[in-house]
Design a protein around this motif. Structure first.
Motif, PDB file in Angstrom:
ATOM      1  N   GLN A  87     -30.193 -34.442  73.350  1.00 16.24           N
ATOM      2  CA  GLN A  87     -30.926 -33.618  72.957  1.00 16.24           C
ATOM      3  C   GLN A  87     -32.065 -33.395  71.468  1.00 16.24           C
ATOM      4  OE1 GLN A  87     -27.438 -30.556  72.158  1.00 16.24           O
ATOM      5  NE2 GLN A  87     -25.731 -32.445  73.289  1.00 16.24           N
ATOM      6  N   ILE A  88     -32.380 -34.242  71.347  1.00 16.86           N
ATOM      7  CA  ILE A  88     -32.934 -34.055  69.974  1.00 16.86           C
ATOM      8  C   ILE A  88     -34.696 -34.860  70.846  1.00 16.86           C
ATOM      9  CG2 ILE A  88     -30.993 -34.097  68.075  1.00 16.86           C
ATOM     10  CD1 ILE A  88     -31.682 -37.350  68.045  1.00 16.86           C
ATOM     11  N   SER A  89     -34.143 -35.331  71.913  1.00 15.18           N
ATOM     12  CA  SER A  89     -35.192 -36.138  71.442  1.00 15.18           C
ATOM     13  C   SER A  89     -37.013 -35.087  71.452  1.00 15.18           C
ATOM     14  CB  SER A  89     -35.321 -37.182  72.633  1.00 15.18           C
ATOM     15  OG  SER A  89     -35.073 -36.681  73.750  1.00 15.18           O
ATOM     16  N   GLU A  90     -36.496 -34.252  72.652  1.00 14.93           N
ATOM     17  CA  GLU A  90     -37.928 -33.617  73.336  1.00 14.93           C
ATOM     18  C   GLU A  90     -37.855 -33.120  71.906  1.00 14.93           C
ATOM     19  OE1 GLU A  90     -35.894 -28.777  73.735  1.00 14.93           O
ATOM     20  OE2 GLU A  90     -33.722 -30.340  74.761  1.00 14.93           O
ATOM     21  N   PHE A  91     -37.446 -33.113  70.679  1.00 14.42           N
ATOM     22  CA  PHE A  91     -38.464 -32.393  69.503  1.00 14.42           C
ATOM     23  C   PHE A  91     -39.286 -33.106  68.872  1.00 14.42           C
ATOM     24  CE2 PHE A  91     -33.937 -30.381  69.742  1.00 14.42           C
ATOM     25  CZ  PHE A  91     -34.430 -29.114  69.305  1.00 14.42           C
ATOM     26  N   ASN A  92     -39.479 -34.269  69.025  1.00 16.46           N
ATOM     27  CA  ASN A  92     -40.694 -35.176  69.009  1.00 16.46           C
ATOM     28  C   ASN A  92     -40.729 -34.845  67.318  1.00 16.46           C
ATOM     29  OD1 ASN A  92     -43.229 -36.519  69.981  1.00 16.46           O
ATOM     30  ND2 ASN A  92     -44.574 -34.361  69.208  1.00 16.46           N
ATOM     31  N   LYS A  93     -39.871 -35.539  67.187  1.00 13.94           N
ATOM     32  CA  LYS A  93     -39.726 -36.178  65.962  1.00 13.94           C
ATOM     33  C   LYS A  93     -38.929 -37.579  65.361  1.00 13.94           C
ATOM     34  CE  LYS A  93     -40.042 -32.345  63.296  1.00 13.94           C
ATOM     35  NZ  LYS A  93     -41.676 -31.380  62.805  1.00 13.94           N
ATOM     36  N   PRO A  94     -39.658 -38.754  64.626  1.00 10.71           N
ATOM     37  CA  PRO A  94     -39.847 -39.289  64.341  1.00 10.71           C
ATOM     38  C   PRO A  94     -37.276 -39.956  64.614  1.00 10.71           C
ATOM     39  CG  PRO A  94     -40.794 -39.373  63.282  1.00 10.71           C
ATOM     40  CD  PRO A  94     -40.742 -37.616  63.492  1.00 10.71           C
ATOM     41  N   ILE A  95     -37.582 -40.824  64.933  1.00 11.39           N
ATOM     42  CA  ILE A  95     -36.392 -41.519  65.340  1.00 11.39           C
ATOM     43  C   ILE A  95     -35.472 -42.550  65.285  1.00 11.39           C
ATOM     44  CG2 ILE A  95     -34.406 -41.886  67.241  1.00 11.39           C
ATOM     45  CD1 ILE A  95     -35.227 -39.110  68.887  1.00 11.39           C
ATOM     46  N   MET A  96     -34.531 -42.379  64.243  1.00 11.37           N
ATOM     47  CA  MET A  96     -34.473 -44.010  63.903  1.00 11.37           C
ATOM     48  C   MET A  96     -32.752 -44.220  63.772  1.00 11.37           C
ATOM     49  SD  MET A  96     -34.301 -43.815  60.214  1.00 11.37           S
ATOM     50  CE  MET A  96     -33.170 -42.201  58.917  1.00 11.37           C
ATOM     51  N   VAL A  97     -32.760 -45.296  64.249  1.00 11.32           N
ATOM     52  CA  VAL A  97     -30.710 -46.373  65.036  1.00 11.32           C
ATOM     53  C   VAL A  97     -30.650 -47.272  64.039  1.00 11.32           C
ATOM     54  CG1 VAL A  97     -30.867 -44.980  66.731  1.00 11.32           C
ATOM     55  CG2 VAL A  97     -31.798 -47.274  66.573  1.00 11.32           C
ATOM     56  N   GLY A  98     -29.895 -47.088  63.576  1.00 17.21           N
ATOM     57  CA  GLY A  98     -28.827 -48.163  63.039  1.00 17.21           C
ATOM     58  C   GLY A  98     -27.591 -48.382  63.072  1.00 17.21           C
ATOM     59  N   GLY A  99     -26.779 -49.087  62.445  1.00 17.39           N
ATOM     60  CA  GLY A  99     -25.394 -49.214  62.525  1.00 17.39           C
ATOM     61  C   GLY A  99     -25.321 -51.298  63.017  1.00 17.39           C
ATOM     62  N   PRO A 100     -23.939 -50.964  63.758  1.00 21.19           N
ATOM     63  CA  PRO A 100     -23.506 -52.528  64.372  1.00 21.19           C
ATOM     64  C   PRO A 100     -23.851 -52.474  65.476  1.00 21.19           C
ATOM     65  CG  PRO A 100     -21.185 -51.479  63.029  1.00 21.19           C
ATOM     66  CD  PRO A 100     -22.454 -50.126  63.383  1.00 21.19           C
ATOM     67  N   HIS A 101     -23.879 -51.832  66.446  1.00 20.09           N
ATOM     68  CA  HIS A 101     -24.416 -52.220  67.361  1.00 20.09           C
ATOM     69  C   HIS A 101     -25.899 -51.781  67.651  1.00 20.09           C
ATOM     70  CE1 HIS A 101     -24.715 -51.268  72.001  1.00 20.09           C
ATOM     71  NE2 HIS A 101     -25.666 -51.311  71.937  1.00 20.09           N
ATOM     72  N   ALA A 102     -26.476 -51.317  66.823  1.00 17.34           N
ATOM     73  CA  ALA A 102     -28.151 -51.833  66.487  1.00 17.34           C
ATOM     74  C   ALA A 102     -28.715 -52.790  66.473  1.00 17.34           C
ATOM     75  CB  ALA A 102     -28.998 -50.676  65.657  1.00 17.34           C
ATOM     76  N   THR A 103     -27.763 -53.481  65.030  1.00 18.24           N
ATOM     77  CA  THR A 103     -27.962 -54.689  64.482  1.00 18.24           C
ATOM     78  C   THR A 103     -27.179 -56.010  65.490  1.00 18.24           C
ATOM     79  OG1 THR A 103     -27.314 -54.026  62.154  1.00 18.24           O
ATOM     80  CG2 THR A 103     -26.854 -55.964  63.066  1.00 18.24           C
ATOM     81  N   LEU A 104     -26.177 -55.295  66.357  1.00 20.67           N
ATOM     82  CA  LEU A 104     -25.787 -56.775  67.432  1.00 20.67           C
ATOM     83  C   LEU A 104     -26.756 -57.022  68.640  1.00 20.67           C
ATOM     84  CD1 LEU A 104     -22.414 -56.387  67.328  1.00 20.67           C
ATOM     85  CD2 LEU A 104     -23.224 -57.872  66.126  1.00 20.67           C
ATOM     86  N   TYR A 105     -27.563 -55.339  69.111  1.00 24.65           N
ATOM     87  CA  TYR A 105     -28.550 -55.460  70.275  1.00 24.65           C
ATOM     88  C   TYR A 105     -29.252 -54.810  70.308  1.00 24.65           C
ATOM     89  CZ  TYR A 105     -23.530 -56.716  72.072  1.00 24.65           C
ATOM     90  OH  TYR A 105     -22.373 -56.946  72.507  1.00 24.65           O
ATOM     91  N   SER A 106     -30.701 -55.247  69.268  1.00 22.53           N
ATOM     92  CA  SER A 106     -31.500 -54.634  68.653  1.00 22.53           C
ATOM     93  C   SER A 106     -32.613 -54.351  69.941  1.00 22.53           C
ATOM     94  CB  SER A 106     -32.184 -54.619  67.226  1.00 22.53           C
ATOM     95  OG  SER A 106     -32.396 -56.609  67.853  1.00 22.53           O
ATOM     96  N   ASN A 107     -32.641 -55.651  70.337  1.00 26.48           N
ATOM     97  CA  ASN A 107     -33.215 -55.590  71.553  1.00 26.48           C
ATOM     98  C   ASN A 107     -33.577 -55.033  72.569  1.00 26.48           C
ATOM     99  OD1 ASN A 107     -34.904 -57.989  70.021  1.00 26.48           O
ATOM    100  ND2 ASN A 107     -33.861 -59.443  70.783  1.00 26.48           N
ATOM    101  N   GLU A 108     -31.831 -54.416  72.949  1.00 23.29           N
ATOM    102  CA  GLU A 108     -32.226 -54.077  73.912  1.00 23.29           C
ATOM    103  C   GLU A 108     -32.424 -52.227  73.434  1.00 23.29           C
ATOM    104  OE1 GLU A 108     -28.588 -54.109  75.753  1.00 23.29           O
ATOM    105  OE2 GLU A 108     -27.996 -56.281  75.421  1.00 23.29           O
ATOM    106  N   LEU A 109     -32.772 -51.631  72.547  1.00 23.51           N
ATOM    107  CA  LEU A 109     -32.505 -50.413  72.269  1.00 23.51           C
ATOM    108  C   LEU A 109     -34.236 -50.114  71.624  1.00 23.51           C
ATOM    109  CD1 LEU A 109     -29.497 -50.497  69.430  1.00 23.51           C
ATOM    110  CD2 LEU A 109     -29.234 -50.062  71.973  1.00 23.51           C
TER     111      LEU A 109
END
Length: 479
Positions: A87-109
């Protein structure tokens, strides 16, 4: 890259897990909010887990018009998080992700966001926000763990619906020095135990109680609250000397952290129950978990809890290293012997980077973990097992779970669930366990109104009519 000091507007999201609400807002996002606001930035947090009726992401975006968007990611809510991203990707703003899943699976994201933050983000969040660039693609940013002593108090006023906060989350420390085979905490918040100043913890609670009129309970979410018993005991003494006077719950307690003094303090702090992670009562399976405590420690701690007349909760994990259907029966017998007031049977989730994952990669199979959680919320049925071995197949794990909740009279299982439960009883030939469970559950159902009345009698004088109504409303919402 030079820093852009212009004030930025940051919009954070936390996705909601199906069948699970929380009266407690996300403390990590509150910490990031506080750090960003102290640098002059504006923050809005939409925590769908805490406030499930919040507007949809597009509507929030259009109203707030952020410069950068952040999502905290959990393996159990990845599909919901991906819907927010769509929903939010269409607004063309920088997106950052974090949290446990981002820490464990960063290369997949790397294809999901402009920035992937690994670890605790307080030390890098300001620089990241001030320099966020839409042209960045999949940058993995690793953050050094902060010293909790140097951080501001979490800011929950940035949350939509913050005037409804009932369970206030508190951290008195971060990190856990232990190395349990199934636990990913050491990968997310490190094995370095980092305490906060106790006086600051109490001051935070005093301010919060003044700010949030709906606040009715406090939860300590430390990774290992009892690693240093003198630390948490000092907190409890200060807490009891204050005028906060709200029920206090501590999660992630360990058996070897409990003694008479600790339990006496927790009882005075109106702790509703004490939970201990047994994991497995089979000696061979338990030994491989490497908890750093013994089954005798757990047995003695359970007796102490009963001695202090505090409700006892026990947690088990089905599918640990070397586990089997027969070995799970040892845990069932142990649970029946300890007679807990609450019991939780969880299926193993072998997260990347844990010792149990290495073992499964060698001796078994791991299936897709996305949107999988070991925790059973709001329903008696657990999710489909996400791992198996030749000695403990998926079907055997499901049979072990149904057997366990029947034999130990799991509080999430009610007599009204018979129609849904019986097909599993028939499939796994658990009629004997089923017909023994029925009278126990009928007796439990008969006692329940009297237990609720007893709670009303205890709670009402402390909180009054308005406070009691708030507690009942929140409990209904959680269920």
């Amino acid at each position: 890259m030079s820093s852009n000091k212009k004030q930025k507007k940051i919009l954070f999201f936390n996705a909601k897990r199906e069948k699970c609400d929380s009266n407690s807002p996300h403390i990590g996002l509150a910490m990031l909010s506080a750090v960003l606001k102290s640098s002059g930035h504006e923050v809005l947090v939409v925590d769908y887990q805490f406030h499930p009726n919040a507007p949809d992401p597009k509507a929030v975006f259009m109203d707030f018009q952020p410069d950068i968007i952040g999502l905290t990611l959990y393996t159990a809510t990845m599909k919901e998080a991906e819907r927010i991203l769509q929903q939010i990707s269409e607004f063309n703003k920088p997106i950052m992700v974090g949290g446990p899943h981002a820490t464990l699976y960063s290369n997949e994201l790397v294809d999901m966001a402009n920035y992937i933050v690994v670890g605790e983000a307080e030390n890098i969040i300001v620089n990241l926000v001030e320099n966020a660039n839409i042209n960045s693609k999949g940058d993995i940013i690793r953050s050094e763990s902060p010293d909790p002593q140097e951080l501001p108090f979490p800011d929950f006023t940035t949350f939509l619906g913050h005037d409804e906060i009932f369970l206030y989350p508190l951290l008195t420390s971060r990190g856990c020095p232990y190395n349990c085979s199934f636990c990913a905490v050491k990968l997310v918040s490190t094995r370095k135990w980092r305490p906060r100043n106790i006086e600051n913890c109490i001051e935070e609670l005093i301010r919060a109680k003044k700010k949030f009129e709906s606040m009715g309970s406090i939860f300590i979410y430390d990774d290992n609250s009892m690693f240093r018993k003198d630390h948490i005991k000092k907190f409890l003494y200060y807490y009891l000397d204050s005028d906060i006077n709200l029920p206090l719950t501590i999660i992630n307690t360990r058996a070897d952290g409990l003694d008479d003094e600790m339990l006496s303090l927790l009882k005075k702090a109106k702790c509703p129950s004490i939970g201990i992670g047994v994991e497995s009562a089979h000696p061979e399976v338990y030994e491989k978990v490497k908890k750093g405590e013994t089954l005798d420690d757990i047995t003695e701690a359970a007796k102490l809890i009963k001695k202090h007349k505090l409700p006892l909760a026990l947690c088990f994990v089905i599918g640990l290293e070397g586990d089997s259907l027969e070995k799970t029966k040892c845990s069932i017998e142990f649970a029946k012997k300890m007679k807990p007031d609450h019991i939780y049977w969880n299926m193993i989730t072998p997260f990347e980077g844990t010792k149990i994952r290495e073992w499964y990669d060698t001796y078994g199979k791991v299936f897709d973990l996305v949107n999988h959680s070991s925790w059973v919320d709001g329903d008696f049925m657990c999710e489909e097992p996400c791992a198996e071995t030749p000695e403990f197949t998926v079907e055997e794990r499901k049979k072990a779970y149904i057997m366990a909740i029947l034999e130990t009279n799991d509080t999430r299982l009610n007599i009204t669930d018979i129609n849904r439960l019986y097909p599993y009883v028939k499939k796994y030939d658990l009629h004997h366990e089923f017909f023994r469970w029925i009278p126990k559950n009928l007796w439990k159902s008969f006692k329940k109104p009297f237990e609720l009345l007893d709670q009303v009698i205890k709670i009402y004088p402390e909180v009054g009519f308005k406070g009691f109504v708030k507690r009942v409303t929140k409990k209904i919402r959680t269920k």
